[in-house]
Design an enzyme around this catalytic site. Structure first.
Site, short mmCIF file in Angstrom:
data_model
loop_
_atom_site.label_atom_id
_atom_site.label_comp_id
_atom_site.label_asym_id
_atom_site.label_seq_id
_atom_site.Cartn_x
_atom_site.Cartn_y
_atom_site.Cartn_z
N HIS A 362 0.75 -1.10 0.06
CA HIS A 362 -0.04 0.08 0.21
C HIS A 362 0.75 1.08 0.02
O HIS A 362 0.35 2.40 -0.15
CB HIS A 362 -1.01 -0.10 1.21
CG HIS A 362 -0.38 0.20 2.54
ND1 HIS A 362 -0.24 -0.93 3.34
CD2 HIS A 362 0.09 1.26 3.17
CE1 HIS A 362 0.51 -0.53 4.45
NE2 HIS A 362 0.58 0.83 4.56
N ASP A 395 0.34 -7.84 1.21
CA ASP A 395 0.58 -6.24 1.44
C ASP A 395 2.18 -5.99 1.54
O ASP A 395 2.76 -5.21 2.21
CB ASP A 395 -0.06 -5.80 2.65
CG ASP A 395 0.07 -4.36 2.84
OD1 ASP A 395 0.16 -3.66 1.87
OD2 ASP A 395 -0.10 -3.71 3.90
N SER A 478 4.66 2.61 8.01
CA SER A 478 4.43 1.31 7.32
C SER A 478 5.57 0.91 6.41
O SER A 478 6.14 1.78 5.59
CB SER A 478 3.06 1.49 6.24
OG SER A 478 2.04 1.83 7.01
#
Length: 635
Positions: A362, A395, A478
């Site tokens: 992402h 992910d 992230s």
């Protein structure tokens, strides 16, 4: 009115008056008892208060002396004994020379001093101020100034004032008489020594010769006799002589000090000591307070200099947070991604020296196929990066930078060795703050989470059997590494639970609330290897379609397939194990499963070809089946 007033050569007469004024050179002297006998220049004696005409050749008269029985005008009493008054023989006019005055026997009382002749007749009613004192204070007598000699008469030397006797109450001596007009001024006789003691009358002045006669030598003054003890009290004016010289006043004597009480002295001394001690204590307290305040504010009397530690070596224990951060920061990078009208910031870490960097899918998703990815290293150097491979189901994504040398890859750990409570360190760029280091512990293991799903078709949903940590993780962390106590990577930070209850890798901009999730590094290592080698990753599968609407406990096999095919794939791992539509899978390898998502997470935590044991419920009966996981490309 002027009867009995023979004129005196050279003397002026009063035109108006009842009595002739006494000559200025006449002297008076009170006797010991205060009764006055007046001596006039012609030698005639008159009792005080009795007017008498002066005679130029009067014989010596005896003046009454004060004493017992002496007659005092205005007072009662018998006749006083007479004492011969000294007189000076005056020769006939034109005869020169002096006649010696009769000698005075030793021990005889001193001659009475002359008094001025009263201006009025005696008051038979004794009305003040000439009679006895009344109920009010009497007025002082008229004071006559000394007469000045006639024109052409030489001025004689002033008489020497007698030495005043020591003691209080001695009356001053009277002034010397002035000679008549035309008589040469002779030497004034020295006044006799005054006898000390209160009440002693001054000596009578010498008589002045008649007009035209030379001044004769004054007779020797006899020693005055002490006043009798029984002498009557004199009048108020007998003790007053305005022309007398002031008597010498003896210096006052200090009274003997009264001996103080010993206890009183000790008490005063004790009070003085106590007071002094209190004053000293008060001053000491005030001074100490001032010094204390000065020391507290400034740290000393001089210049302010705060204590500070010296320079220490920068090296830290490799197992400490500082040591872990120092080793890991050069291998952590910040990614800035833009494309397709979107932009984002994330974190990644170096996998090898060829420039491969692992991050979240992402993070690079906004770049698409033609977007830009810029990698910034801890040293500040930047480089452009390209996508090597990505997988939304896990992910994870791998990018590569070119033309960069000297890269140091992070060592990878084993997520299966991690236990709850182990310390961990998270590194990332929260809110684009690169190089941020936080620390915490492992809060839980194998926490099944799903993230994404913005596309609506489920293609972007990730299923992660995650490590839960309380290390602060925020948007921008992230793709960053989660390190164990030895600085090895055990997870990839991917998602947080935000305050609004959502679970999204970049959602919940309110920041960390202590619920962060990381992809275990064992899963990330396998996926990264496949992405670098093939550009895509394989997923382990059972070959069944799940009913995602089922609300009971466990994962139920759907009655129909998603694409119109059978719910259990023909010839797949599930079909071979005997799984049928409607079966409910409750356990995987003996661990409970509560939903279809959780079954997917547990399945993807394994590699294709791994064997699983599933517990089923069919028509109320429980059974266990075993199968080998298959593989699918990028689902």
């Amino acid at each position: 009115m002027n009867e009995g007033k023979p004129g005196t050569p050279g003397a002026s007469e009063e035109p108006d008056g009842d009595f002739e004024l006494a000559r200025p050179n006449s002297m008076r002297s009170p006797d010991a008892a205060g009764t006055g006998v007046e001596y006039i220049a012609d030698g005639a004696a008159q009792a005080t208060g009795q007017p008498t005409a002066s005679a130029p050749h009067a014989a010596p008269t005896e003046a009454p002396a004060s004493g017992a029985g002496a007659a005092v005008p205005g007072q009662g009493g018998g006749p006083a004994p007479t004492v011969p008054a000294p007189a000076t023989e005056v020769p006939a006019p034109g005869v020169t020379g002096t006649v010696p005055a009769p000698a005075v026997a030793h021990g005889t009382p001193p001659p009475a001093a002359e008094q001025p002749k009263p201006l009025h007749d005696p008051d038979p009613y004794s009305t003040p101020p000439y009679g006895e004192p009344g109920p009010w204070a009497p007025a002082p007598p008229v004071q006559h100034p000394a007469a000045t000699p006639a024109h052409g008469v030489p001025m004689s030397a002033p008489a020497v004032a007698p030495e005043a006797a020591a003691g209080l109450g001695a009356p001053p001596a009277g002034p010397s008489a002035t000679p008549a007009h035309g008589v040469p001024m002779g030497a004034s006789p020295a006044a006799p020594e005054a006898v000390a003691g209160p009440g002693t009358p001054p000596a009578a002045p010498a008589a002045t010769p008649a007009h035209g006669l030379p001044m004769s030598a004054p007779p020797a003054a006899p020693e005055p006799a002490p006043a009798p003890q029984d002498a009557p009290a004199a009048g108020p004016w007998a003790r007053y002589d305005p022309w007398a010289a002031p008597a010498a006043v003896a210096p006052l004597q200090q009274a003997d000090p009264v001996e103080e009480d010993v206890k009183r002295r000790r008490g005063r001394r004790r009070r003085a000591l106590v007071g002094g001690a209190l004053v000293i204590a008060l001053m000491s307290g005030v001074g100490g307070g001032v010094v204390g305040v000065q020391l507290e504010r400034n740290g000393g009397i001089g210049a302010v200099e705060l204590p500070q530690a010296g320079v220490e070596a920068p090296d830290r224990d490799p197992d400490s947070v500082a040591g872990i951060a120092a080793q890991a920061l050069p291998s952590v990078v910040t990614l800035h991604v833009s494309g397709g009208g979107k932009a984002g910031t994330g974190t990644g870490f170096v996998l090898d020296d060829r420039g491969h960097i692992l991050t979240n899918d992402h993070v690079v998703e906004p770049a698409g196929k033609n977007g830009d990815i810029t990698v910034t290293f801890h040293s500040g150097d930047t480089a452009e990066a390209t996508v090597v491979g990505r997988d939304s189901g896990y992910d994870l994504a791998v990018v590569r930078v070119k033309g960069v040398r000297g890269l140091t890859p992070l060592p990878l750990g084993n997520s299966d060795n991690v236990q709850v409570g182990d310390p961990v360190v998270a590194i990332g760029a929260p809110f684009d703050l690169a190089g941020t280091v936080t620390s915490g512990i492992i809060s839980a293991r194998e926490r099944p989470i799903t993230a994404g799903g913005e596309n609506g078709d489920g293609s972007d949903v990730s299923y992660v059997d995650a490590l839960q940590t309380d290390a602060p993780i925020n948007p921008g962390n992230s793709g960053g590494p989660l390190l164990d106590g030895k600085g090895r990577v055990v997870g990839i930070n991917s998602a947080i639970r935000s305050a609004d209850g959502g679970l999204d890798p970049e959602g919940g901009q309110s920041g960390s609330i202590g619920l962060g999730f990381a992809i275990p590094i064992n899963q990330g290592k396998r996926v990264a290897e496949e992405l670098i080698e093939h550009g895509k990753a394989t997923h382990p599968v059972i070959g069944i379609t799940l009913d995602m609407e089922y609300g009971g406990d466990g994962a139920r096999v759907a009655a129909e397939g998603s694409d119109g095919g059978p719910p259990v794939s023909t010839g797949g791992p599930g079909a071979k194990a005997g799984i049928r539509p409607g079966d409910v899978i409750t356990k995987v390898d003996g661990r409970p499963v509560h939903s279809g998502e959780e079954l997917i997470v547990k399945t993807r935590a394994h590699r294709p070809g791994d064997r699983l044991e599933l517990t089923l419920e069919r028509n109320g009966e429980e059974r266990t089946v075993s199968l080998v996981l298959g593989s699918s490309d990028g689902d």
